[in-house]
Design a protein around this motif. Structure first.
Motif, PDB file in Angstrom:
ATOM      1  N   LYS A   4       0.776  -1.234  -0.056  1.00  0.00           N
ATOM      2  CA  LYS A   4      -0.088   0.137   0.061  1.00  0.00           C
ATOM      3  C   LYS A   4       0.806   1.323  -0.009  1.00  0.00           C
ATOM      4  O   LYS A   4       1.653   1.454   0.957  1.00  0.00           O
ATOM      5  N   THR A   5       0.555   2.050  -1.014  1.00  0.00           N
ATOM      6  CA  THR A   5       1.537   3.042  -0.998  1.00  0.00           C
ATOM      7  C   THR A   5       0.612   4.507  -1.030  1.00  0.00           C
ATOM      8  O   THR A   5      -0.458   4.553  -1.767  1.00  0.00           O
ATOM      9  N   TYR A   6       1.394   5.653  -0.484  1.00  0.00           N
ATOM     10  CA  TYR A   6       0.682   7.002  -0.677  1.00  0.00           C
ATOM     11  C   TYR A   6       1.443   7.808  -1.401  1.00  0.00           C
ATOM     12  O   TYR A   6       2.629   7.761  -1.463  1.00  0.00           O
ATOM     13  N   SER A   7       0.540   8.699  -2.079  1.00  0.00           N
ATOM     14  CA  SER A   7       1.490   9.612  -3.045  1.00  0.00           C
ATOM     15  C   SER A   7       1.837  10.822  -2.070  1.00  0.00           C
ATOM     16  O   SER A   7       2.608  11.651  -2.316  1.00  0.00           O
ATOM     17  N   CYS A   8       1.355  11.008  -1.003  1.00  0.00           N
ATOM     18  CA  CYS A   8       1.774  12.119  -0.191  1.00  0.00           C
ATOM     19  C   CYS A   8       1.407  11.843   1.218  1.00  0.00           C
ATOM     20  O   CYS A   8       0.312  10.998   1.516  1.00  0.00           O
ATOM     21  N   GLY A   9       1.888  12.511   2.257  1.00  0.00           N
ATOM     22  CA  GLY A   9       1.436  12.185   3.501  1.00  0.00           C
ATOM     23  C   GLY A   9       0.247  12.456   3.885  1.00  0.00           C
ATOM     24  O   GLY A   9      -0.645  11.594   4.743  1.00  0.00           O
ATOM     25  N   LEU A  10      -0.589  13.262   3.334  1.00  0.00           N
ATOM     26  CA  LEU A  10      -2.148  13.749   3.517  1.00  0.00           C
ATOM     27  C   LEU A  10      -2.688  12.504   3.269  1.00  0.00           C
ATOM     28  O   LEU A  10      -3.567  12.224   4.054  1.00  0.00           O
TER      29      LEU A  10
END
Lengths: 121, 121
Positions: A4-10
DNA sequence: CTTTTCACTTACAAAAAGGTAGGTACTTGT
DNA sequence: ACAAGTACCTACCTTTTTGTAAGTGAAAAG
């Protein structure tokens, strides 16, 4: 297993604190531990189902701890973990921003609702 | 007309920046203005419908401005207003928090998904 | 004259979130 | 014997949100 990856901390933060109720629950707990029924009364408008459901998720995410006193009648207290406390700290500028612009936001959202009403009618 | 009230600043903020996409759009715009198609490519996974829908709401909320160059083929740029910039500033601690705990959050959410998979299967 | 580009729009379908109403277990107070 | 209080759980339903696929207009490029 997909990473699971996120493109930004938000995006990551919203994954933990998204939805209608979690921030409010977090807020209710940010200064004091509370019993289930106490939370229910404090977070106005929430149903029991939503409250437990969100509390469970928040517990699984490590931002609240549940303390069951194993008494009868049941007594359970919820509190923020240190992780939860760090989250509430990160949220406080947003909270201040919201507080500062609350009137403006409320006004705009009222207009939008009225506009929707006009269309649907 | 019902007065719209919020029990805390977070609730007001979430009213403007809630949902799955708005923070990501905000983030994509926080350092540069972008064209529609550019945004579509930048905010990965978003559909055109969701993108315009959210952009319209964000415009109505005063956090983005739309600049239509009235050319053909069409050319439209979106940018943050000063209100939007203040919001992105208020969001940045949360962004940092998310960035810092991204691995942990991702791991927990993966577990939760797996667990759900086990139950549904 | 057909195709491409761009910024949308629309109708429809699927999924997620949220709400309602009932029930459970167990003890204390009447 | 019976109702009340506590922290839940469960099944069912409605609302909201999100996604998919197709179409529009207008000019310019082939």
């Amino acid at each position: 297993m997909k990473r699971k990856t996120y493109s930004c901390g938000l995006e990551a933060a919203l994954d933990v604190v998204g939805g209608k109720w979690k921030v409010l629950i977090l807020w209710a707990l940010h200064d004091e531990r509370r019993r289930f029924g106490d939370l229910r009364r404090t977070v106005s408008g929430i149903s029991e189902k939503m409250l437990i459901q969100n509390l469970k998720e928040m517990e699984a995410d490590g931002i609240v701890i549940r303390h069951d006193f194993r008494e009868i009648p049941p007594r359970v207290e919820y509190a923020l973990t240190s992780f939860g406390i760090s989250l509430s700290a990160a949220l406080s500028p947003l909270c201040e921003w919201g507080q500062l612009h609350m009137a403006r936001i409320g006004a705009v959202k009222e207009e939008e609702e009225e506009a929707r009403g006009r269309i649907e009618a």
